[in-house]
Design an enzyme around this catalytic site. Structure first.
Site, PDB file in Angstrom:
ATOM      1  N   ARG A 158       0.855  -1.185   0.000  1.00  0.00           N
ATOM      2  CA  ARG A 158       0.000   0.000   0.000  1.00  0.00           C
ATOM      3  C   ARG A 158       0.895   1.241   0.000  1.00  0.00           C
ATOM      4  NH1 ARG A 158      -3.757   2.078   5.081  1.00  0.00           N
ATOM      5  NH2 ARG A 158      -4.925   3.671   3.941  1.00  0.00           N
ATOM      6  N   HIS A 159       0.483   2.259  -0.724  1.00  0.00           N
ATOM      7  CA  HIS A 159       1.213   3.519  -0.790  1.00  0.00           C
ATOM      8  C   HIS A 159       1.436   4.124   0.602  1.00  0.00           C
ATOM      9  CE1 HIS A 159      -2.525   5.528   0.241  1.00  0.00           C
ATOM     10  NE2 HIS A 159      -3.111   4.714  -0.614  1.00  0.00           N
ATOM     11  N   GLY A 160       2.249   5.175   0.670  1.00  0.00           N
ATOM     12  CA  GLY A 160       2.488   5.871   1.927  1.00  0.00           C
ATOM     13  C   GLY A 160       1.277   6.663   2.397  1.00  0.00           C
ATOM     14  N   TRP A 199      -5.349  12.600   3.711  1.00  0.00           N
ATOM     15  CA  TRP A 199      -6.673  12.213   4.188  1.00  0.00           C
ATOM     16  C   TRP A 199      -6.593  11.116   5.258  1.00  0.00           C
ATOM     17  CZ3 TRP A 199     -10.460  11.796  -0.615  1.00  0.00           C
ATOM     18  CH2 TRP A 199     -10.766  13.095  -1.039  1.00  0.00           C
ATOM     19  N   THR A 207     -10.488   7.080   0.370  1.00  0.00           N
ATOM     20  CA  THR A 207      -9.686   7.606  -0.728  1.00  0.00           C
ATOM     21  C   THR A 207      -9.621   6.561  -1.828  1.00  0.00           C
ATOM     22  OG1 THR A 207      -8.327   8.678   0.966  1.00  0.00           O
ATOM     23  CG2 THR A 207      -7.534   8.763  -1.300  1.00  0.00           C
ATOM     24  N   GLY A 208     -10.396   6.765  -2.877  1.00  0.00           N
ATOM     25  CA  GLY A 208     -10.417   5.828  -3.983  1.00  0.00           C
ATOM     26  C   GLY A 208      -9.712   6.403  -5.192  1.00  0.00           C
ATOM     27  N   ARG A 243      -0.428   9.115  -5.285  1.00  0.00           N
ATOM     28  CA  ARG A 243       0.120   8.619  -4.024  1.00  0.00           C
ATOM     29  C   ARG A 243       0.919   7.335  -4.214  1.00  0.00           C
ATOM     30  NH1 ARG A 243      -5.419   8.121  -4.257  1.00  0.00           N
ATOM     31  NH2 ARG A 243      -6.446   6.158  -3.687  1.00  0.00           N
ATOM     32  N   GLU A 260      -7.051   2.153  -7.194  1.00  0.00           N
ATOM     33  CA  GLU A 260      -7.957   1.837  -6.096  1.00  0.00           C
ATOM     34  C   GLU A 260      -9.400   1.825  -6.583  1.00  0.00           C
ATOM     35  OE1 GLU A 260      -8.628   0.262  -3.603  1.00  0.00           O
ATOM     36  OE2 GLU A 260      -7.910   1.370  -1.845  1.00  0.00           O
ATOM     37  N   ASP A 271     -13.236   2.829  -6.899  1.00  0.00           N
ATOM     38  CA  ASP A 271     -13.988   4.084  -6.864  1.00  0.00           C
ATOM     39  C   ASP A 271     -15.055   3.918  -5.781  1.00  0.00           C
ATOM     40  OD1 ASP A 271     -15.630   6.258  -7.269  1.00  0.00           O
ATOM     41  OD2 ASP A 271     -15.694   6.059  -9.431  1.00  0.00           O
TER      42      ASP A 271
END
Length: 219
Positions: free
Chosen positions: A8-10, A14, A21-22, A58, A82, A84
């Site tokens: 998963r990204h950093g 948010w 966060t999609g 991201r 990700e 929606d």
């Protein structure tokens, strides 16, 4: 077998308020960039064979330091984006409870069957995601590939790869930590072994990748 490192990204701006966060292109926080740097240190030691990344900012910003540390060219693929979240996009759980309480309750009861209003069906997201993982396997049938993506898609993919109903993804995998190492050994079809989950990138020395010896092959 291909060893897929699903990351998963950093952390994003948010994250503190736990907003959904999609598809929104939300930047990393300072801490998120620090997490990406720790991931790059892991990658420099682990030496993956390839780097695939979601096209969202991201994820790209998380993969950037990895590319610099390893010399790998990031391959962006829209199938790794990700979900929606529709009308839930950018909202907190409390705000969704105010806006559409019945739909939120149904989502909590079965998030795969009752996705958020106007959002993407998890089953559709899994199909695009698994198609991407199959292509990665075809290109790197005996390699180790770092895939920088997103929490919900990764958790859904873990369910699919381990034979768990998609409706269980929030219960079985409640948290996918930012820039932690989750690794599966994938045969390119429908079967995978979970090698490690949520291992901190900076703890790699204590969590080496399992060897590919025949005694460890999935039966």
């Amino acid at each position: 077998m291909t060893d897929l490192v699903l990351v998963r990204h950093g952390e994003t701006i948010w994250h503190a308020e736990n907003r959904y966060t999609g598809r929104s292109d939300i930047p990393l926080t300072r801490r998120g960039h620090e997490q990406a740097d720790r991931l790059s240190a892991w990658a420099k030691q682990a030496r993956p064979d390839a780097l695939w990344v979601s096209p969202l900012q991201r994820a790209r910003d998380t993969a950037g330091p990895v590319a610099e540390a390893t010399g790998l060219e990031p391959r962006q693929d829209a199938r790794l984006r990700e979900l929606d979240f529709g009308r839930g996009e950018g909202l907190t759980t409390a705000e969704m409870r105010e806006a559409f309480p019945e739909r939120l309750a149904a989502f909590h009861a079965d998030p795969a069957l009752h996705h958020l209003p106007d959002g993407e069906r998890p089953a559709d997201a899994v199909e695009r995601g698994i198609a991407c993982l199959r292509e990665i396997h075809q290109l790197h049938p005996d390699g180790r590939v770092l895939v920088v993506g997103h929490s919900t898609l990764n958790r859904l993919l873990l369910c699919r790869l381990t034979g768990v109903p998609l409706s269980e993804y929030r219960r079985l995998f409640p948290v996918m930590r930012n820039c932690a190492i989750t690794e599966v050994r994938f045969d390119g079809a429908e079967r995978a072994a979970l090698l490690q989950f949520n291992t901190p990138a900076d703890a790699f020395g204590d969590f080496p990748a399992p060897s590919a010896g025949p005694e460890e092959e999935t039966p």
